[in-house]
Design an enzyme around this catalytic site. Sequence first.
Site, PDB file in Angstrom:
ATOM      1  N   PHE A  18      -5.625   8.942  -4.178  1.00 45.62           N
ATOM      2  CA  PHE A  18      -3.905   8.720  -4.772  1.00 45.62           C
ATOM      3  C   PHE A  18      -3.649   7.701  -4.428  1.00 45.62           C
ATOM      4  CE2 PHE A  18       0.215   7.389  -4.475  1.00 45.62           C
ATOM      5  CZ  PHE A  18       0.677   7.785  -5.581  1.00 45.62           C
ATOM      6  N   GLU A  19      -3.147   6.200  -4.950  1.00 46.95           N
ATOM      7  CA  GLU A  19      -2.842   4.894  -3.934  1.00 46.95           C
ATOM      8  C   GLU A  19      -2.548   3.866  -5.223  1.00 46.95           C
ATOM      9  OE1 GLU A  19      -7.148   3.069  -2.947  1.00 46.95           O
ATOM     10  OE2 GLU A  19      -6.622   3.430  -1.002  1.00 46.95           O
ATOM     11  N   VAL A  20      -1.539   3.476  -4.961  1.00 51.92           N
ATOM     12  CA  VAL A  20      -0.546   2.591  -5.574  1.00 51.92           C
ATOM     13  C   VAL A  20      -0.574   2.006  -4.741  1.00 51.92           C
ATOM     14  CG1 VAL A  20       0.417   1.297  -7.214  1.00 51.92           C
ATOM     15  CG2 VAL A  20       1.129   3.758  -6.929  1.00 51.92           C
ATOM     16  N   HIS A  62      -9.304   2.323   4.581  1.00 52.93           N
ATOM     17  CA  HIS A  62      -8.256   1.907   3.687  1.00 52.93           C
ATOM     18  C   HIS A  62      -7.183   1.616   4.405  1.00 52.93           C
ATOM     19  CE1 HIS A  62      -9.379   1.859  -1.057  1.00 52.93           C
ATOM     20  NE2 HIS A  62     -10.170   0.967   0.014  1.00 52.93           N
ATOM     21  N   TYR A  83       0.568  -1.214  -0.080  1.00 54.69           N
ATOM     22  CA  TYR A  83       0.601   0.384   0.022  1.00 54.69           C
ATOM     23  C   TYR A  83       1.031   1.233   0.016  1.00 54.69           C
ATOM     24  CZ  TYR A  83      -4.074   2.726   0.901  1.00 54.69           C
ATOM     25  OH  TYR A  83      -5.399   3.606   0.513  1.00 54.69           O
TER      26      TYR A  83
END
Length: 427
Positions: free
Chosen positions: A313-315, A350, A256
């Site tokens: 924004f997340e990768v 999350h 994450y």
Amino acid sequence: MAGGNARYVRYIVIAFFCLVVIYFVSGTKYDPVPLNPAGAAPNPNVQTPPQQAPAEKPVGDAKKEKPVDKKPAPSVEKPDYAAMAMSPSDPGWDDLNTINKGPRMNATFVTLARNSDIWEIAKSIRQVEDRFNRRYNYDWVFINDQPFDESFKKVTTSLVSGNTYYDVIPEKHWSFPEWIDQEKAKKVREDMAQRKIIYGDSISYRHMCRFESGFFFHQEHMLKYDYYWRVEPSVDLHCDIHYDPFRFMVENKKKYSFVLSLYEYIETIPTLWDSTKKFMKNFPEHIEKDNSMKFLSDDGGETYNRCHFWSNFEVGDLNWLRSQAYTDFFNVLDKDGGFFYERWGDAPVHSIAAGLMLKKEEIHFFNDIAYFHVPFTHCPTGEQKRLDLRCHCDPKENFDWKGYSCTSKFFELNGMPKPDGWEEQAN
Ligand SMILES: Nc1nc2c(ncn2[C@@H]2O[C@H](COP(=O)(O)OP(=O)(O)OP(=O)(O)O)[C@@H](O)[C@H]2O)c(=O)[nH]1
Ligand SMILES: [Mg+2]
């Protein structure tokens, strides 16, 4: 004699002509870009097959099957992948024009959007492509609760250098579950509207938060990927991205990542931590020992300090989101109904999951990815860094070290030294 000379001259001319033809025929050959998943030359108008491993062969009609070739398969040379250029002294750093040789990860961009978001998402895509993806050609999955219209598909497909896919959300993932008391939920919305809580009166915002918390990774076209990068309409990228963030995640065992963190409005999540504590009690096997509880709580888990990674924004790792641990967490929250009886956001959901169920070193802060989503900016600290990355953000806008950001807490928890110059950006 003159006739003999003329014949010789004719022979010489013919021989010369043949040589020229042979030269051009062999000389115009060129080596194509190797067609590993990484190397396909980008052609925005050509839909190439997805980059994943091919689907399993269908069970064929025996009569039509080819005889088995007993000869050993020719050995396929493994592509010699270079290490990623992580800093200006690394080879390849300055190459921001050619298609990156790879390898590619099994990854995709993902966007939840309405048809009406078209021009705002177009702007985001253009920047992601210009700063990164035009050299990598990763796919992009678009998700909507309504079918996408032709105009949305046409414009986004023209902008994305990889393949594009368009998914409609199944109704059960964008509606009130049967255990929700609709009257109670309605009263909450009316009350929140009175108290002027942002999106407090919105039903669709709640479906969106629940969908992003529990379901986007189960969408049809998401199932084939292992990693995702979430992109929202109207965001900006302010610096070049010299390396592949997906590959960084895989090679460094990250699950994450974030660029901005902040405190959540307590009015939207008053009982989220109570449900979290219930989950911790009922599923102790899912709680990671070396976790980031210190990011989430200042009193050893008694109360939530409201810190969360900003999820626009997340990768991240899709298989983690599809894991039993994450599923059990989401189900506890969903049953408690806080997506509708309060206004739980997918960002704290999350973040709490990552903070409790991942090892702390599995969460990554992407300092190199400069980013804006209204009203906050992440602009890398340190002038040399910004020059190296050809950034166009105003360093004064950097939110990382300001009082309402939780990024300092993340650094402290992980024993990371803050970059030089952070004090100047603290206020
Ligand atoms: N299909 C669909 N997408 C939605 C809906 N509401 C929000 N989204 C998408 O969900 C994501 C989050 O919604 P936003 O409205 O950006 O929420 P936010 O980031 O909390 O708030 P903003 O400050 O308005 O950006 C975005 O990618 C939106 O395009 C909806 O009703 N339908
Ligand atoms: Mg948004």
